[in-house]
Write an enzyme that holds these catalytic residues in place. Sequence first.
Site, PDB file in Angstrom:
ATOM      1  N   LYS A  86       0.838  -1.208   0.000  1.00  0.00           N
ATOM      2  CA  LYS A  86       0.000   0.000   0.000  1.00  0.00           C
ATOM      3  C   LYS A  86       0.875   1.260   0.000  1.00  0.00           C
ATOM      4  O   LYS A  86       0.593   2.233  -0.692  1.00  0.00           O
ATOM      5  CB  LYS A  86      -0.942  -0.007   1.216  1.00  0.00           C
ATOM      6  CG  LYS A  86      -2.047  -1.054   1.097  1.00  0.00           C
ATOM      7  CD  LYS A  86      -2.799  -1.266   2.410  1.00  0.00           C
ATOM      8  CE  LYS A  86      -3.766  -2.422   2.288  1.00  0.00           C
ATOM      9  NZ  LYS A  86      -4.412  -2.815   3.551  1.00  0.00           N
ATOM     10  N   ASP A 130     -11.086   3.082   4.145  1.00  0.00           N
ATOM     11  CA  ASP A 130     -11.251   1.625   4.094  1.00  0.00           C
ATOM     12  C   ASP A 130     -12.735   1.250   4.123  1.00  0.00           C
ATOM     13  O   ASP A 130     -13.099   0.109   3.835  1.00  0.00           O
ATOM     14  CB  ASP A 130     -10.548   0.991   5.312  1.00  0.00           C
ATOM     15  CG  ASP A 130      -9.495  -0.018   4.911  1.00  0.00           C
ATOM     16  OD1 ASP A 130      -9.412  -0.341   3.707  1.00  0.00           O
ATOM     17  OD2 ASP A 130      -8.765  -0.478   5.807  1.00  0.00           O
ATOM     18  N   GLN A 158      -4.468  -1.165   9.773  1.00  0.00           N
ATOM     19  CA  GLN A 158      -4.332  -2.485   9.164  1.00  0.00           C
ATOM     20  C   GLN A 158      -4.926  -3.567  10.076  1.00  0.00           C
ATOM     21  O   GLN A 158      -4.620  -3.648  11.260  1.00  0.00           O
ATOM     22  CB  GLN A 158      -2.837  -2.777   8.903  1.00  0.00           C
ATOM     23  CG  GLN A 158      -2.578  -4.084   8.188  1.00  0.00           C
ATOM     24  CD  GLN A 158      -3.177  -4.142   6.784  1.00  0.00           C
ATOM     25  OE1 GLN A 158      -3.127  -3.180   6.026  1.00  0.00           O
ATOM     26  NE2 GLN A 158      -3.750  -5.290   6.438  1.00  0.00           N
TER      27      GLN A 158
END
Length: 308
Positions: free
Chosen positions: A54, A124, A98
């Site tokens: 990422k 997200d 994450q």
Amino acid sequence: MAARIIDGKAISQAIRDELKDRISQVKASLGRPPGLVILLVGDDPASQVYVRSKLKTGEDAGMKVTLETLPSSASLEQVLEVVNRYNADDACDGILVQSPLPKALGHAAEQQVFDAIHPSKDVDGFSPISAGLVAQNRSGFAPCTPAGVIEMLQRSDIEMAGKHAVVVGRSDIVGKPMAMLLLHQNATVTICHSRTPDLAAMTRQADILVAAIGRPAMITAEHVSPGTVVVDVGINSVTDAAQAAQIFENHPNRMAVFEKRGSVLVGDVHPDVANVAAAITPVPGGVGPLTIAMLMANTVKSAEGRSQ
Ligand code: NDP
């Protein structure tokens, strides 16, 4: 006839190329590039690989990606402190924590942390506000993986309207939003899960089958009718030689990967399904690259919202 292979890498590259102009426009109007903050807690090896990918993709695209790390001994308060700091930071457009968080933080920690991310920075798409906006087909941040699947189908000229889409998996981050997004494309949607009796009878009815299960090669040729478009969301690392040999019996190239590395990535769909399906997404190189492209797209969208 062998299925058409849907090239996720190429589609991801096309999306990222299209973002370049938009990133330049953000820089011109805000005087800074779109800013993404990634928070990695602990030392889970798979998470480290995802985060590196990422970081690199975001930086290559011209965004500012900041990596914040905390040790696995970090407390929930410390994690929330980082999230709140970037919630208040005007140069931050997106915050990604994450997943998974270390187990020591407790069962409910992950949702508490996702809940703390300001909805305007929830790139997200895991917060309940984002989930509600997706459910109501309103503008917001859809979770990157299911959003990437829709992009992939659209850009591959696969019609969704009027088709029967069967989604296997009902997680908050993949299965449920996937079903919602397919519904908004006017597919007729069935959601299956671990308590669905006779899964194969359901999946054989699919025009579009999305597997988001987390079980290597579980969807076999018996689950799929000829002509189905199969989207394999699963990413499973198989380290058992006998299991790898069984899955890749007819795929020596993939078995060679296992022999070289001692592990191999396997989707939730058995590779032999490619002999039955009309089209299929490979693992690796299918849905995975789309997930990262959609994270970039959501971050740029967030920055554009700030520059208006
Ligand atoms: P979860 O474990 O949260 O959910 C799995 C779902 O599969 C659950 O709804 C579960 O049902 C269902 N399931 C499990 N076993 C069966 C079974 N035997 N029959 C039918 N359904 C079953 O996983 P995620 O949704 O987070 O992820 C799914 C997969 O996608 C994983 O392999 C993950 O690594 C991958 N993934 C890939 C991404 C990418 O970028 N390509 C991004 C995110 C995830 P129940 O609810 O009843 O337990």
